[in-house]
Structures are given as C-alpha cells and as structure tokens.
Design an enzyme around this catalytic site. Sequence first.
Site, PDB file in Angstrom:
ATOM      1  N   HIS A 473       0.807  -1.221   0.000  1.00 58.80           N
ATOM      2  CA  HIS A 473       0.000   0.000   0.000  1.00 58.80           C
ATOM      3  C   HIS A 473       0.845   1.278   0.000  1.00 58.80           C
ATOM      4  O   HIS A 473       0.588   2.191   0.776  1.00 58.80           O
ATOM      5  CB  HIS A 473      -0.932   0.014   1.225  1.00 58.80           C
ATOM      6  CG  HIS A 473      -1.885  -1.125   1.291  1.00 58.80           C
ATOM      7  ND1 HIS A 473      -2.490  -1.532   2.467  1.00 58.80           N
ATOM      8  CD2 HIS A 473      -2.366  -1.945   0.318  1.00 58.80           C
ATOM      9  CE1 HIS A 473      -3.277  -2.558   2.225  1.00 58.80           C
ATOM     10  NE2 HIS A 473      -3.215  -2.837   0.928  1.00 58.80           N
ATOM     11  N   PRO A 474       1.852   1.416  -0.866  1.00 57.11           N
ATOM     12  CA  PRO A 474       2.662   2.637  -0.851  1.00 57.11           C
ATOM     13  C   PRO A 474       1.894   3.836  -1.396  1.00 57.11           C
ATOM     14  O   PRO A 474       1.186   3.738  -2.398  1.00 57.11           O
ATOM     15  CB  PRO A 474       3.839   2.284  -1.762  1.00 57.11           C
ATOM     16  CG  PRO A 474       3.286   1.267  -2.715  1.00 57.11           C
ATOM     17  CD  PRO A 474       2.319   0.458  -1.902  1.00 57.11           C
TER      18      PRO A 474
END
Length: 538
Positions: A473-474
């Site tokens: 989930h960057p």
Amino acid sequence: MSTQAESTHDYIIIGAGSAGATLGARLSENGRYSVLLLEAGPADRSPWIHLPIGYGKTMFHPVLNWRLYSEPEVEMAGRRIYWPRGRCLGGSSSINGLIYIRGQAEDYERWAALGNAGWGWRDVLPYFMRSEDNARGSSDYHGAGGPLAVSDIGASHELMEAIIAGAQSLGVARNDDFNGAQQEGVGYFQLTTRRGIRCSSATAYLRPARARHNLRIETDAQATRLLFSGSRASGVEYRQHGKLRGATAAREVILAAGAVHSPQLLELSGIGDASRLAALGIPLLRHLPGVGENLQDHLQLRLIYKVAKPITTNDDLRNLVGKARIGLQWLFKRSGPLAIGINQGGLFTRVLAESATPDIQFHFGTISAEMAGADPHPWSGCTFSVCQLRPESRGSIHVHSRDPALAPQIRPNYLAAETDRRIAVAALRYARRLAATVALAPYLSAEYRPGPEVASDEQLLQFARDYGATIFHPVGTCAMGNGEQAVVDQRLRVRGVSGLRVADASIMPTLVSGNTNAPAIMIAEKAAAMILEDAAGA
C-alpha cells in the site's frame, strides 16, 4: 535531445493501473476528447489475473510484476523488502488481494484539515459510490450500476466463524460492512469480483471503453520522460518494442503511474529537488523538493498457526483430489477458494489507549506460506496478518540514475517512529490474545510463527524487524497540499508548471486506514471530474 511527436491527443495518461484505467475511460466517455493511455506492461490476458486465487501466481511473475525491492532497511535488520507492483493493464488491481476497503471517514477529514479543500469525507463519498456496482445494491454508503463490481464472499467458513466468535469474546462487534457507517469490528471482506472472476480496473473501466474511436491504448509502452514547451507539459517520450516514440498532448498530461513510478518520471523530467537532480546531471525544470518524499506504507506482520482440522486452503491444494474439487466448485458455482483468493475476513480495532478510531487491521487467510504468494505449507494452516493503519514513519523514493529503465531507490523507513514500534508489539500481542480465545481452541493447534519462544516485547519487536513486509500500500510520494513539500494542489495540478497533473495513490498526503485500491480509483474518478470541469470552463 528532441523527440519527434508521432501523434497528438487531447489528453495523455501515463499508467493504466487502478487510477489510469479509470481516467482513460472517464475522459473518453463523452466522445469530445481524444485520449492516449500508455501502459509499460502487456495486456491483461493471463488467466492467472482473472482467477482470484491466481494472486499467488502473479506475485513473482517476471512480466506482470515489476518485482521491486527496497534498499536495505536500517530498522528491519538490514533487509531488502520485496515490493510487488502490477505491470499490465489494470496495474496492481490485476494482481492484488481483491479487498474492497475505503478507509475511515476521519482519513479524508484529515486530508481536508491539512488544507486540501474538497477532499473531506462527504466530498469523496460520491466518487466511491459512482465507481461501485455493489452486489447489495445502492444505499447511503454504496453505489449500484458503476463499473467496479464489489461482491460478498457468500458462503461462510468454519474457521472464519470461529475467528469472529473469538474477536467478539474480546469485545469486538461483528461488522458486516467495513465501508458502511463505521469501520470498527470483525467480519467478512467484500471483494472486487463478479461471479468469481476478478474485476480489475481494466475489466471494470477499459473493457467497455476499448472500442471508442477516441481512446487509444498502447501497451508495452514505458514512459521515459515528460516533454515540455517552456514550463508547460506538452507530451511524453516513451519506449515501445525497442523504439523511442513521442506523443503530444493538446490539453494535459496526467501521471497515473503510482507511488513508485510517478515521482520517478517527474524527477527524470527535471521536476524535483534541485540539488538531487543536479548531482545526477538532470537539467532542472522546477524545484519541488517534495517529489519522492512522504512515502508511507502498511507494514505487514504475519502470525502463522497450524490448524487442527483439515479445513484450510492448504488442504484443498495439497493433492489432485482437493484441487479437482475446488476447481469444479469454481467452474460450476463460481465459488470456493478459487473465487476468493487469499483473505476472507478482517478485523479493525484499537490497541493504543490514545487512538480514537481503529489503529490496526487484520487480514485473515485460511492459508499459510513462508511469505505472501509463496507455496502453501504441507500442513493445515492459517495466517493472521496484522498491520498498523496510520504509520508515522516516512520514507522516500528517488531516482539514482538518468536511465529510466533502472528502478528508483525505495526507502520505506519502516518502524522508524516510536509509535510504530509500540503498535507493532501491541498488535502482535493482540493477535495472540485472539488466538488464545475459547472459540479458537478447537482449531489452532500450535503457533508456527513467531513461535512461543518469542515472548518479550524486545523479542516481538525483533520478530517484526526480521519478518515484517509490505502489505502493498505505498502512497504519498507526490503529496497534495499547500506547504513546501507539496507536489500537487487540490486539483492535482503539479505546482509550478502547467498542463500536468498527478492522479494516483501518490497524491495522498496521509495513508488511509485500510487497503488502497478503492481509494486510488476514487482519486481518479474525482480527478476526471475536475479535468472535464476545467476543460468545459476553458
């Protein structure tokens, strides 16, 4: 060097992932504007993309996955952390875990409080609903008839029901809709599937739009730099089948390449920190020191348990009989493990006394492996994956070469903040409390990892350092805002230049409390509406 333009379009979109596919469909929808959509990877033809359990096959795929690695992480025992990212039409929505989570209303109120007018919860909710075709129908919180299919898992699972009962014994209420009135609780996830088949952004948005005369989709086309006329973005240079090509944008260029590649392309094009670019010999176009900074990601801590009953996906996949059974279940009923993927349910709760809303999230999988996407263990197993929802640690993504074929340097900086370390230990202890409940006693026979010998806070923190990994989930590397570190404004226009926007997860000023695919699609829906509004008023 000059690159000759081979075509001209009103809009050029770079990246056909969760956000880019959405933008391509919406901007071409009214037929007024011509749109070029560039994707570095191939079309989404692999059957492993469309079969939900194919997640395991795409995790390390040499073509469909960028297969990135972080730099050695100081707080993570010096390890380089594997970062899978989608590289095909649909991007990471074609290879992700299919979980539909929006985050908390407070996440978006926080965005607005940071000076981003128009991004509060009530501002973004209509775009979530517009994108959605929820199997439950329309309501105050959900949409029906949108492109993105959102479905219930359907059948309950014996182990998942025991997990829910165990959480309830700890005071966590059952929640049948994590995207409804409140997020807190335990229950089954909804997935981005339709009749047991993945609904990626490419399936949802591009498949209905492909026949439009004004939408041109180019695959195997990796952008190498943005082209400018003065301070105005005028087009893009890209490499396709070994040849360098160029395209001109009459109206705007829109970056939707994600939290890794959007800042990379800005820096390669001369937009970023002046001293950093000068050291690489990249001519400066605009000093924007926030490009590539503000990186945030969810750190995944996986507890693995041996299960006393042969009811897990490990058992289904152990032999040909089990594989045939679940294959037939999917073929004739579009249900079962093949239709679900990895994780069936989740839990949102608080482990710090000062947290006003849930600060951790669990993903519960009726499968276990040495790492996400690896071959299942040869015994009945399950996984409790837990992550901190709003990490305080901040990292960066920056180019280290002028060569666009080289991946940028990824430095997540996991566990750098004291709060993150406190939550890591508290989350692991909470997971053990859940595993020790009466409801789970008949099911969990042994803790395989971390193992009972890992007992003290120091040992638990070391386990987090030794085994923690990204949960994919960057965000945040082209942050929206008003301060010195802001890269885009509230209408997602890159500051200091014209004709250029960023519209993907990289614009998030802070990470949302949950999975990021649905928010990335929402960002693109809202961006498309703003772009079309600006075009109409021009």
